[in-house]
Design a protein around this motif. Sequence first.
Motif: not given
Length: 801
Positions: A161-169, A177-192
Amino acid sequence: MAQGTVQVTHTGTSRWRRRTGEYASLAAALEAAGDGDVLTVAPGTYRENLVVQRAVTLRGPEGSPGSVRIAPVDGVPLTVRASATVQDLHVEGQDAAAPALLVEEGAPEITDVRVVTRSAAGIEVRGGARPTVRRCTVDNPGGIGIAVLDGGGGVFEECEVVAAGQAGVAVRGGAHPRLERCRVHHTSGSGLSATGEHTGLEAVGCEVYEVKGSGVQITGRATAHLTDCDVHRTTADGVTLDTDAVLTLADCRIHDVPENAVDLRSRSVLTLTRSTVRQFGRNGLSVWDPGTRVDANQCEIHDSTGDYPAVWVSDGATAVLDACRVHDVPDALFVLDRGSRVDVVDTDLSQVRNTAVSVSDGATAQLDDCRIREAATGAWFRDHGSGGTLSNCTVDATQTGVIVTKGADPTIERCSVTSPAEAGFYVSAGGRGSFHGCRVSGSGGYGFHVIDGCRTTLKKCRTERCSRGGYEFAEDGPLVEECTSDESGGMRPGATAAPEPVVQTATQSVGLLSAVPDQRPAAPPQEEAQPSRTSKAVLGELDALVGLESVKREVRALTDMIEVGRRRQEAGLKAASVRRHLVFTGSPGTGKTTVARLYGEILASLGVLGTGHLVEVSRVDLVGEHIGSTAIRTQEAFQRAQGGVLFIDEAYALSPEDSGRDFGREAIDTLVKLMEDQRDSVVVIVAGYTAEMERFLSVNPGVASRFSRTITFSDYLPEELLRIVEQQADEHEYRLASGTPEALLKYFTAIPKGPAFGNGRTARQTFESMVERHAGRVAQVDEPDTDDLTLLYPEDLPELP
């Protein structure tokens, strides 16, 4: 294959029945396709809302990633309701109320899809859907990056997730869900984010960074498991748990967080294993509320960037640290409030600037087999009801090993304090405590120092090589049994009452540091020079100050009293005793320091003080970090003020509401005594905000009785702030153009009067800003005349803060 067409490879029960067809639209191709068919989409932009309802393969052409764009003008661009395969597509959504890629049913495989949208969600999974999503990217500044809702699940591998106006996930509604080797960054809300009962989130090898909210937020009975994950560079807390949340962190790294690295509240539970917390601005672990609990095993917490305890446990919460390391922090562990508890086992607390373990307000701490070193204070049990046990612990290279004060009653068993700069164990102010089998060696002060008649119990304790003596007790001292010392006059075996001190006690001791020579150069003696101005001249300067009419009246009345008293003495008459110490209350920038300086000069001109010079100090100049140093600092400040005025700004900071936690009280006690002993040579003025100073005086009646009167400095009116600007302009050879005074009045009326408002300081800063803006304007004029160079216009005013 033609541009904008879809080639469908239809499959049958044998390879002889396969056939290929081309369709002009995706919708037509999907309508014609059956389970197992492959739809290869030609490069182009498709303004269609696609719904995949069969187990087909939908893909872009090989070797041309991103060449197929699914981009309808509204609605959901791509909906998957079957165990299909979707790969190599570029999905664009425009509908703020709908997701860009919606998975509602089945177990589809979605690979190498890029979602660029401003939708409610980039990818949304709901219901019974269990997709496998690989190497997909979501860019959605308009909403959530990936949303898994209403019982949905699935696996996300190497997604970003390269950008999100709210939470990344965002996970809620019983999803897992299950996340494996994921990247979440540049969100305006929580990452996860996971919230709601029966909701769960599992993440392995993931990274969350550059988010404006919390890195990980688990709330409302949700659960989460993070393994080998990194959370860093967040704007808010690194990890937040609230309302019965449950989180497990294993082999994770949380760092570069300006707020709390981990914050738990409202019965949340955190299990932290083999994880690292570092470079945090507030607490590394912040644990609040009854039922909230942290269990940390083999973890490291270090390198705080702020001034807060690394581990904070309060309001009835519980923390367990097992085989952990906490180091390079201001304070290591603070536990406070009745019902709060920490259990620390086989843990290292080192390189702590202040206190390694602080227990207060009825809290309990249990430390077993722990090592404390390089701290100002090893452990401090602060007040009534606070206690616990230190067992088999070592305390090395501290200022003071263990402090017990104000009715605290811990049990200290088989603990060793080595090389403290001051006392090994220090008990005062009604502290109690039991010390069994403890040892102090190499102390720069006493081994055991028990004052104020504290009813402490010492049994089978020993001291060695203590500079000032092994034991120092008040007359009504502790109960002592079988304690020894390497001093020749050591403790008598079997003593049941306070023994004779093993060394001679210093009769003038003001604290444990009184025997340590001062390393700072002594201040040169001040010559009693005659004042250069008369009292009338100084009062004239006071009268010239803008505003402060009530202050001027108070100072003049006090001056008149002193002057008449001096004349009565000269005439052989009795003079009324006038206490010259003052309290100044009011907001910053109202002239308190200036009036204090003039007051000192007036007293010098009247012969009351020798020089009338001003020595300005605050809490940091008076309060030390360890026992005894506060008295020395306060005495030194008083010495510098001999013949003049000692001005203590923000004096209420010496007696904070949690005053049991520092040495401010020692500074106050020293001040009160010095003000009485040296009342003819130093005038003390304490200053600060009105409400805070009222509280300060009310809780310290001994201080209040030393001051003759309180002078209140009111905030400046807009008209008075204007006069200050006019004075500044005249002094610096500027003029206010027509309309500028009116603009300034309007500006000073509208400016916020909150805590940042500085009164006279604000007026001067406003003038400086006007001069800067004037310079920027006139610098563009080729040949400015005198008016250009001197006139300040309304447009030179800065913007309102």
